[in-house]
Design a protein around this motif. Structure first.
Motif, PDB file in Angstrom:
ATOM      1  N   ALA A 114       0.964  -0.873  -0.007  1.00 24.58           N
ATOM      2  CA  ALA A 114      -0.063  -0.144  -0.086  1.00 24.58           C
ATOM      3  C   ALA A 114       0.760   1.199  -0.003  1.00 24.58           C
ATOM      4  CB  ALA A 114      -1.221   0.053   1.227  1.00 24.58           C
ATOM      5  N   TYR A 115       1.947   1.270   0.699  1.00 26.20           N
ATOM      6  CA  TYR A 115       2.734   2.437   0.955  1.00 26.20           C
ATOM      7  C   TYR A 115       3.541   2.665  -0.536  1.00 26.20           C
ATOM      8  CZ  TYR A 115       7.263   4.614   2.046  1.00 26.20           C
ATOM      9  OH  TYR A 115       8.393   5.545   2.247  1.00 26.20           O
ATOM     10  N   PHE A 116       4.113   1.571  -1.241  1.00 23.82           N
ATOM     11  CA  PHE A 116       4.379   1.708  -2.514  1.00 23.82           C
ATOM     12  C   PHE A 116       3.396   2.168  -3.637  1.00 23.82           C
ATOM     13  CE2 PHE A 116       5.195  -0.628  -6.771  1.00 23.82           C
ATOM     14  CZ  PHE A 116       6.631   0.134  -6.912  1.00 23.82           C
ATOM     15  N   THR A 117       2.365   1.781  -3.367  1.00 26.84           N
ATOM     16  CA  THR A 117       1.007   2.138  -4.350  1.00 26.84           C
ATOM     17  C   THR A 117       0.874   3.576  -4.106  1.00 26.84           C
ATOM     18  OG1 THR A 117       0.144   0.064  -4.222  1.00 26.84           O
ATOM     19  CG2 THR A 117      -1.227   1.744  -4.951  1.00 26.84           C
ATOM     20  N   VAL A 118       0.862   3.891  -2.909  1.00 26.04           N
ATOM     21  CA  VAL A 118       0.635   5.443  -2.408  1.00 26.04           C
ATOM     22  C   VAL A 118       1.848   6.344  -3.228  1.00 26.04           C
ATOM     23  CG1 VAL A 118       0.723   7.132  -0.583  1.00 26.04           C
ATOM     24  CG2 VAL A 118      -0.928   5.246  -0.362  1.00 26.04           C
ATOM     25  N   ASP A 165      -5.893  16.671  11.270  1.00 17.91           N
ATOM     26  CA  ASP A 165      -6.515  17.451  10.099  1.00 17.91           C
ATOM     27  C   ASP A 165      -6.389  16.224   9.107  1.00 17.91           C
ATOM     28  OD1 ASP A 165      -3.681  16.796  10.412  1.00 17.91           O
ATOM     29  OD2 ASP A 165      -2.998  18.529   9.198  1.00 17.91           O
ATOM     30  N   ARG A 166      -6.419  15.139   9.110  1.00 22.29           N
ATOM     31  CA  ARG A 166      -6.198  13.979   8.136  1.00 22.29           C
ATOM     32  C   ARG A 166      -7.072  12.868   8.681  1.00 22.29           C
ATOM     33  NH1 ARG A 166      -1.428  11.628   8.984  1.00 22.29           N
ATOM     34  NH2 ARG A 166      -1.677  10.647   6.953  1.00 22.29           N
ATOM     35  N   LYS A 167      -7.670  12.058   7.917  1.00 22.30           N
ATOM     36  CA  LYS A 167      -8.395  10.702   8.344  1.00 22.30           C
ATOM     37  C   LYS A 167      -7.932   9.578   7.385  1.00 22.30           C
ATOM     38  CE  LYS A 167     -12.490  12.153   5.553  1.00 22.30           C
ATOM     39  NZ  LYS A 167     -14.138  12.069   5.707  1.00 22.30           N
ATOM     40  N   ALA A 168      -7.836   8.304   7.968  1.00 18.80           N
ATOM     41  CA  ALA A 168      -7.403   7.432   7.329  1.00 18.80           C
ATOM     42  C   ALA A 168      -8.526   6.098   7.846  1.00 18.80           C
ATOM     43  CB  ALA A 168      -5.956   6.691   7.481  1.00 18.80           C
ATOM     44  N   TYR A 169      -9.051   5.171   6.926  1.00 20.58           N
ATOM     45  CA  TYR A 169      -9.739   4.130   7.513  1.00 20.58           C
ATOM     46  C   TYR A 169      -9.825   3.159   6.721  1.00 20.58           C
ATOM     47  CZ  TYR A 169     -12.633   7.036   4.221  1.00 20.58           C
ATOM     48  OH  TYR A 169     -13.153   7.734   2.961  1.00 20.58           O
ATOM     49  N   ALA A 170     -10.221   1.912   7.143  1.00 23.77           N
ATOM     50  CA  ALA A 170     -10.058   0.598   6.565  1.00 23.77           C
ATOM     51  C   ALA A 170     -11.434  -0.141   6.622  1.00 23.77           C
ATOM     52  CB  ALA A 170      -9.116  -0.134   6.918  1.00 23.77           C
ATOM     53  N   PRO A 171     -12.560   0.260   5.998  1.00 25.98           N
ATOM     54  CA  PRO A 171     -13.905  -0.172   6.405  1.00 25.98           C
ATOM     55  C   PRO A 171     -14.025  -1.611   5.998  1.00 25.98           C
ATOM     56  CG  PRO A 171     -14.014   1.092   4.332  1.00 25.98           C
ATOM     57  CD  PRO A 171     -12.488   1.324   4.975  1.00 25.98           C
ATOM     58  N   PRO A 172     -14.936  -2.497   6.781  1.00 25.08           N
ATOM     59  CA  PRO A 172     -15.235  -3.597   5.972  1.00 25.08           C
ATOM     60  C   PRO A 172     -16.030  -3.620   4.914  1.00 25.08           C
ATOM     61  CG  PRO A 172     -16.238  -3.229   8.237  1.00 25.08           C
ATOM     62  CD  PRO A 172     -15.473  -2.179   7.910  1.00 25.08           C
ATOM     63  N   SER A 173     -15.870  -4.524   4.005  1.00 24.94           N
ATOM     64  CA  SER A 173     -16.647  -4.381   2.789  1.00 24.94           C
ATOM     65  C   SER A 173     -17.244  -5.591   2.381  1.00 24.94           C
ATOM     66  CB  SER A 173     -15.761  -3.952   1.590  1.00 24.94           C
ATOM     67  OG  SER A 173     -15.213  -2.743   1.721  1.00 24.94           O
ATOM     68  N   VAL A 196      -2.338  -1.220   7.553  1.00 22.87           N
ATOM     69  CA  VAL A 196      -2.338  -0.304   6.554  1.00 22.87           C
ATOM     70  C   VAL A 196      -2.839   1.241   7.278  1.00 22.87           C
ATOM     71  CG1 VAL A 196      -3.189   0.306   4.230  1.00 22.87           C
ATOM     72  CG2 VAL A 196      -2.174  -1.792   4.872  1.00 22.87           C
ATOM     73  N   GLN A 197      -3.847   1.094   7.958  1.00 14.22           N
ATOM     74  CA  GLN A 197      -4.629   2.261   8.291  1.00 14.22           C
ATOM     75  C   GLN A 197      -3.933   2.784   9.199  1.00 14.22           C
ATOM     76  OE1 GLN A 197      -7.990   1.301  10.908  1.00 14.22           O
ATOM     77  NE2 GLN A 197      -8.811   3.409  10.781  1.00 14.22           N
ATOM     78  N   ARG A 198      -3.062   2.273  10.111  1.00 18.23           N
ATOM     79  CA  ARG A 198      -2.214   2.717  11.086  1.00 18.23           C
ATOM     80  C   ARG A 198      -1.100   3.668  10.468  1.00 18.23           C
ATOM     81  NH1 ARG A 198      -2.972  -2.330  14.707  1.00 18.23           N
ATOM     82  NH2 ARG A 198      -4.907  -1.489  15.645  1.00 18.23           N
ATOM     83  N   SER A 199      -0.433   3.018   9.180  1.00 19.31           N
ATOM     84  CA  SER A 199       0.751   3.636   8.462  1.00 19.31           C
ATOM     85  C   SER A 199       0.014   4.942   8.008  1.00 19.31           C
ATOM     86  CB  SER A 199       1.067   2.755   7.436  1.00 19.31           C
ATOM     87  OG  SER A 199       1.468   1.395   7.932  1.00 19.31           O
ATOM     88  N   ALA A 200      -1.070   4.802   7.310  1.00 17.48           N
ATOM     89  CA  ALA A 200      -1.710   6.020   6.778  1.00 17.48           C
ATOM     90  C   ALA A 200      -1.863   7.108   7.876  1.00 17.48           C
ATOM     91  CB  ALA A 200      -3.146   5.660   6.150  1.00 17.48           C
ATOM     92  N   ARG A 201      -2.421   6.839   9.244  1.00 15.72           N
ATOM     93  CA  ARG A 201      -2.494   7.730  10.134  1.00 15.72           C
ATOM     94  C   ARG A 201      -1.196   8.333  10.399  1.00 15.72           C
ATOM     95  NH1 ARG A 201      -7.225   4.917  13.741  1.00 15.72           N
ATOM     96  NH2 ARG A 201      -8.952   5.514  12.599  1.00 15.72           N
ATOM     97  N   ALA A 202      -0.161   7.546  10.538  1.00 19.27           N
ATOM     98  CA  ALA A 202       1.053   8.181  10.956  1.00 19.27           C
ATOM     99  C   ALA A 202       1.990   8.987   9.818  1.00 19.27           C
ATOM    100  CB  ALA A 202       1.984   6.932  11.376  1.00 19.27           C
ATOM    101  N   VAL A 255       5.091   0.944  16.125  1.00 16.68           N
ATOM    102  CA  VAL A 255       5.153   1.412  14.834  1.00 16.68           C
ATOM    103  C   VAL A 255       5.004   0.473  13.690  1.00 16.68           C
ATOM    104  CG1 VAL A 255       6.602   3.605  15.245  1.00 16.68           C
ATOM    105  CG2 VAL A 255       7.691   1.300  14.845  1.00 16.68           C
ATOM    106  N   THR A 256       4.575   0.896  12.531  1.00 20.82           N
ATOM    107  CA  THR A 256       4.362  -0.110  11.491  1.00 20.82           C
ATOM    108  C   THR A 256       5.686  -0.396  10.908  1.00 20.82           C
ATOM    109  OG1 THR A 256       3.602   1.243   9.839  1.00 20.82           O
ATOM    110  CG2 THR A 256       1.934   0.368  11.434  1.00 20.82           C
ATOM    111  N   THR A 257       5.766  -1.289   9.882  1.00 19.80           N
ATOM    112  CA  THR A 257       6.967  -1.318   8.904  1.00 19.80           C
ATOM    113  C   THR A 257       7.014  -0.104   8.061  1.00 19.80           C
ATOM    114  OG1 THR A 257       5.425  -2.757   7.484  1.00 19.80           O
ATOM    115  CG2 THR A 257       6.886  -3.979   9.090  1.00 19.80           C
ATOM    116  N   ALA A 258       5.819   0.231   7.378  1.00 18.81           N
ATOM    117  CA  ALA A 258       5.993   1.507   6.912  1.00 18.81           C
ATOM    118  C   ALA A 258       6.405   2.644   7.321  1.00 18.81           C
ATOM    119  CB  ALA A 258       4.798   1.603   6.004  1.00 18.81           C
TER     120      ALA A 258
END
Length: 407
Positions: free
Chosen positions: A169-173, A228-236, A259-265, A380-383
């Protein structure tokens, strides 16, 4: 710091973290994935890296060391450290004499808590293979604050859970525009087996729904979020994903949380980030069968007799032959969108549950021990902790991170 005597040299050592006798200690080195991780380090760790094998049975550790000496004769002198999850003092002693501890000893909710506490207290970096959300949440609540004070980096889920998904996900972003809302979906395919430890951890978590929810709620009470930012990983719900030509089934794994925690960080994920995580299957009958199988496993895990029977089918420490592992593979395809751009990426590799997991754990430990990294501490996450440095390591080690197309 207390004094420490290793099995091989008999030397007593004291000093600060930079002067600790071991760069990396591999705890659980006699288990199936532990041996594979030790073999990877024997073959790939730079000569200057000071590392040791750790576990509760010194005789078994000696046999592993003999096996490693066939890969690199220098491993005949590899230090052995006796440590036991039933002896917290031995874990504190081990943590105090290592810069990084890598552990394969799970299920982590059962066996991992004292080691995290020891690493947080000692300022020792920690990596594991857990896929257990309850364990990760409890460790955040209990030890994140202390780890931030001591400078310890507590990095969970450094195997197939969740390195390909988090770094993918980090690479894609990184292929998408900055400062705009981003949407990323991940689609997992593999023919590999789960490890016995992963299966035991999953069964344990499936049977602990209320406790898992309580741990997540407690974490939310303590964990700050960016204002000032939001990141979420909803069930689908399940769906047909035309973008990858497969049926997409939501995966009940820890990966989207990571992934969500990386995005928040990390600001790079933009002001509004969403991630969804799926298993990709080619046909509708396979999709229906997979849904029923997961539902059946969830139901059976609620009943202690059924859970015990299932646990006996694949025990921690069990694993397939090298020939079977050689035929295994995984692929995680990502579809990312934002700022008018759409990108397709893929992370792929060999056997996910064993060989590649051992590689990811070993390279994560080497990355923390050797590489110039951004200043982080706490859970912390790997990303977040390793990002580009671990991407480069894994790419050099044979995992593929590639851009398939951009539209």
């Amino acid at each position: 710091m207390t004094s420490h005597q290793d099995e091989t040299s008999g030397n007593t050592t004291t000093g600060g973290k930079k002067d600790r006798p071991y760069d990396i200690v591999l705890f659980g080195a006699t288990g199936f994935v532990g041996v594979l991780t030790a073999e990877y380090l024997a073959a790939h760790a730079p000569k200057e890296v000071r590392w040791a094998l750790a576990g509760r049975d010194t005789a078994k550790l000696k046999r592993v060391r003999e096996r490693l000496a066939a890969i690199d004769p220098a491993c005949a002198e590899l230090p052995l450290v006796r440590a036991d999850v039933a002896d917290p003092e031995s874990l504190r002693e081990m943590a105090a004499h290592a810069r990084v501890v890598a552990t394969t000893v799970g299920p982590y909710l059962t066996y991992g808590q004292e080691l995290v506490a020891a690493c947080a207290e000692s300022g020792t970096d920690y990596v594991d293979l857990t896929g257990e959300p309850e364990f990760v949440d409890l460790m955040y609540v209990r030890h994140d604050a202390r780890a931030r004070e001591t400078g310890a980096r507590l990095v969970h889920s450094c195997g197939f859970d969740s390195v390909p998904h988090d770094l993918g996900a980090y690479f894609t972003v990184k292929q998408l525009p900055e400062g705009v809302p981003l949407r990323v979906d991940g689609f997992v395919r593999t023919n590999g087996q789960f490890s016995g430890g992963t299966f035991a951890s999953a069964l344990n978590q499936f049977g602990r729904g209320p406790q898992m929810m309580a741990a997540a709620k407690e974490r939310r009470r303590h964990e700050p979020r960016p204002a000032d930012r939001k990141a979420y990983a909803p069930p689908s719900p399940p769906r047909y994903a035309g973008e990858v030509g497969a049926w997409a089934l939501p995966l009940p794994t820890i990966d989207p949380q990571v992934v969500q925690r990386s995005a928040r960080a990390l600001d790079r994920y933009g002001p509004d980030f969403r991630y969804r995580h799926y298993a990709a299957v080619r046909t509708l009958p396979m999709a229906l069968g997979g849904t029923l199988a997961v539902g059946g496993l969830l139901a059976a895990a609620q009943l202690p007799p059924a859970r015990r029977w299932l646990s006996g089918r694949l025990k921690p420490g069990d694993g397939p032959s090298p020939q079977r592992r050689a035929k295994a593979w995984f692929s995680v395809r990502f579809v990312g969108e934002g700022g008018g751009k759409r990108v397709f990426t893929e992370v792929s590799g060999g056997d996910p549950g064993y060989d590649e997991t051992a590689k990811m754990l070993a390279e994560s430990a080497l990355c923390l021990a050797l590489d110039a990294l951004p200043p982080t501490a706490g859970q912390v996450t790997t990303a977040e902790a390793m990002g580009d440095a671990l991407l480069a390591r894994l790419d050099a080690a044979g995992l593929s991170f590639r851009v398939a197309s951009v539209r």
